[in-house]
Design a protein around this motif. Sequence first.
Motif, mmCIF file in Angstrom:
data_model
loop_
_atom_site.group_PDB
_atom_site.id
_atom_site.type_symbol
_atom_site.label_atom_id
_atom_site.label_comp_id
_atom_site.label_asym_id
_atom_site.label_seq_id
_atom_site.Cartn_x
_atom_site.Cartn_y
_atom_site.Cartn_z
ATOM 1 N N ARG A 5 0.840 -1.183 0.000
ATOM 2 C CA ARG A 5 0.000 0.000 0.000
ATOM 3 C C ARG A 5 0.886 1.248 0.000
ATOM 4 O O ARG A 5 1.901 1.300 0.689
ATOM 5 C CB ARG A 5 -0.910 0.026 1.213
ATOM 6 C CG ARG A 5 -1.809 1.270 1.162
ATOM 7 C CD ARG A 5 -2.854 1.327 2.210
ATOM 8 N NE ARG A 5 -3.780 0.218 2.099
ATOM 9 C CZ ARG A 5 -4.689 -0.041 3.012
ATOM 10 N NH1 ARG A 5 -4.770 0.713 4.095
ATOM 11 N NH2 ARG A 5 -5.503 -1.049 2.865
ATOM 12 N N LYS A 36 -15.833 5.199 3.410
ATOM 13 C CA LYS A 36 -14.802 5.203 4.458
ATOM 14 C C LYS A 36 -15.425 5.042 5.841
ATOM 15 O O LYS A 36 -14.877 4.352 6.688
ATOM 16 C CB LYS A 36 -13.975 6.492 4.413
ATOM 17 C CG LYS A 36 -13.018 6.560 3.253
ATOM 18 C CD LYS A 36 -12.021 7.703 3.368
ATOM 19 C CE LYS A 36 -12.693 9.041 3.470
ATOM 20 N NZ LYS A 36 -11.758 10.172 3.438
ATOM 21 N N LYS A 39 -18.197 1.456 5.436
ATOM 22 C CA LYS A 39 -17.640 0.193 4.928
ATOM 23 C C LYS A 39 -16.116 0.308 4.834
ATOM 24 O O LYS A 39 -15.551 0.300 3.739
ATOM 25 C CB LYS A 39 -18.217 -0.119 3.543
ATOM 26 C CG LYS A 39 -19.717 -0.314 3.507
ATOM 27 C CD LYS A 39 -20.158 -0.595 2.083
ATOM 28 C CE LYS A 39 -21.673 -0.695 2.005
ATOM 29 N NZ LYS A 39 -22.112 -0.752 0.595
ATOM 30 N N PRO A 40 -15.453 0.424 5.983
ATOM 31 C CA PRO A 40 -14.003 0.641 5.941
ATOM 32 C C PRO A 40 -13.243 -0.462 5.208
ATOM 33 O O PRO A 40 -12.209 -0.200 4.601
ATOM 34 C CB PRO A 40 -13.606 0.710 7.418
ATOM 35 C CG PRO A 40 -14.763 0.170 8.192
ATOM 36 C CD PRO A 40 -15.975 0.347 7.337
ATOM 37 N N GLU A 41 -13.786 -1.694 5.233
ATOM 38 C CA GLU A 41 -13.089 -2.788 4.534
ATOM 39 C C GLU A 41 -13.119 -2.562 3.019
ATOM 40 O O GLU A 41 -12.150 -2.880 2.316
ATOM 41 C CB GLU A 41 -13.675 -4.160 4.903
ATOM 42 C CG GLU A 41 -15.101 -4.422 4.426
ATOM 43 C CD GLU A 41 -16.213 -3.694 5.194
ATOM 44 O OE1 GLU A 41 -17.347 -3.684 4.683
ATOM 45 O OE2 GLU A 41 -15.954 -3.149 6.274
ATOM 46 N N VAL A 42 -14.189 -1.975 2.502
ATOM 47 C CA VAL A 42 -14.273 -1.656 1.070
ATOM 48 C C VAL A 42 -13.299 -0.519 0.747
ATOM 49 O O VAL A 42 -12.604 -0.550 -0.272
ATOM 50 C CB VAL A 42 -15.720 -1.283 0.663
ATOM 51 C CG1 VAL A 42 -15.775 -0.795 -0.775
ATOM 52 C CG2 VAL A 42 -16.657 -2.473 0.864
ATOM 53 N N GLU A 44 -10.544 0.104 2.301
ATOM 54 C CA GLU A 44 -9.208 -0.508 2.331
ATOM 55 C C GLU A 44 -8.911 -1.217 1.013
ATOM 56 O O GLU A 44 -7.802 -1.119 0.479
ATOM 57 C CB GLU A 44 -9.101 -1.504 3.501
ATOM 58 C CG GLU A 44 -9.274 -0.900 4.875
ATOM 59 C CD GLU A 44 -8.075 -0.105 5.350
ATOM 60 O OE1 GLU A 44 -6.944 -0.544 5.097
ATOM 61 O OE2 GLU A 44 -8.275 0.973 5.932
ATOM 62 N N GLN A 45 -9.886 -1.929 0.490
ATOM 63 C CA GLN A 45 -9.711 -2.634 -0.783
ATOM 64 C C GLN A 45 -9.434 -1.648 -1.912
ATOM 65 O O GLN A 45 -8.575 -1.893 -2.763
ATOM 66 C CB GLN A 45 -10.947 -3.475 -1.117
ATOM 67 C CG GLN A 45 -11.118 -4.687 -0.236
ATOM 68 C CD GLN A 45 -12.458 -5.388 -0.474
ATOM 69 O OE1 GLN A 45 -13.350 -4.868 -1.136
ATOM 70 N NE2 GLN A 45 -12.592 -6.590 0.084
ATOM 71 N N ASP A 48 -5.923 -0.448 -1.699
ATOM 72 C CA ASP A 48 -5.003 -1.496 -2.148
ATOM 73 C C ASP A 48 -4.988 -1.632 -3.666
ATOM 74 O O ASP A 48 -3.915 -1.754 -4.277
ATOM 75 C CB ASP A 48 -5.367 -2.844 -1.511
ATOM 76 C CG ASP A 48 -5.072 -2.885 -0.014
ATOM 77 O OD1 ASP A 48 -4.372 -1.977 0.487
ATOM 78 O OD2 ASP A 48 -5.551 -3.829 0.655
#
Length: 157
Positions: A5, A36, A39-42, A44-45, A48
């Motif tokens: 990242r 953000k 859906k913090p995991e989205v 993060e994706q 990345d």
Amino acid sequence: MKYARLTKEQFDELHTEFATFLASQSIDKGEWDSIKENKPEVAEQELDVFSDLVWEGVLSRAQFLEHFSKNHIFLFECFETDIKSIVLKSLVPEVDFLTKEGLQWLSDNMFTDTIEMKIGKKVFTEERNNSIFQLIQQGAFLTDGKLFTQINTIVES
């Protein structure tokens, strides 16, 4: 994630490109702020994926790398299927190539018996960009290739 990242500083520097990247996925600023938060995991994706795209572009254009340590200088020229290296080693332990004085010493002693020089070539055993990225992870950095070209020209003549 294929590479690493980008840092916050790198994202800050590439904020316009990141906005364009999000827009290409029909994500505007309001939606990005919502992603953000909710859906913090989205989020993060997305960070990345963007990081990998940036790295892929940089690595695909990479031609020259250098890596300096106290007593060694590693110079690389990257081709499509292989990489050529020039390794300079000081045989005088107190010389430090990480200092201005050490580099001046190298310049003064380049073709003496106090410098060991090895030239090599290695075929990439894995994908080219991954191999180059590994060198960067070990401390190499992208350069304009002037030092490699100067030394290579002298050696080949």
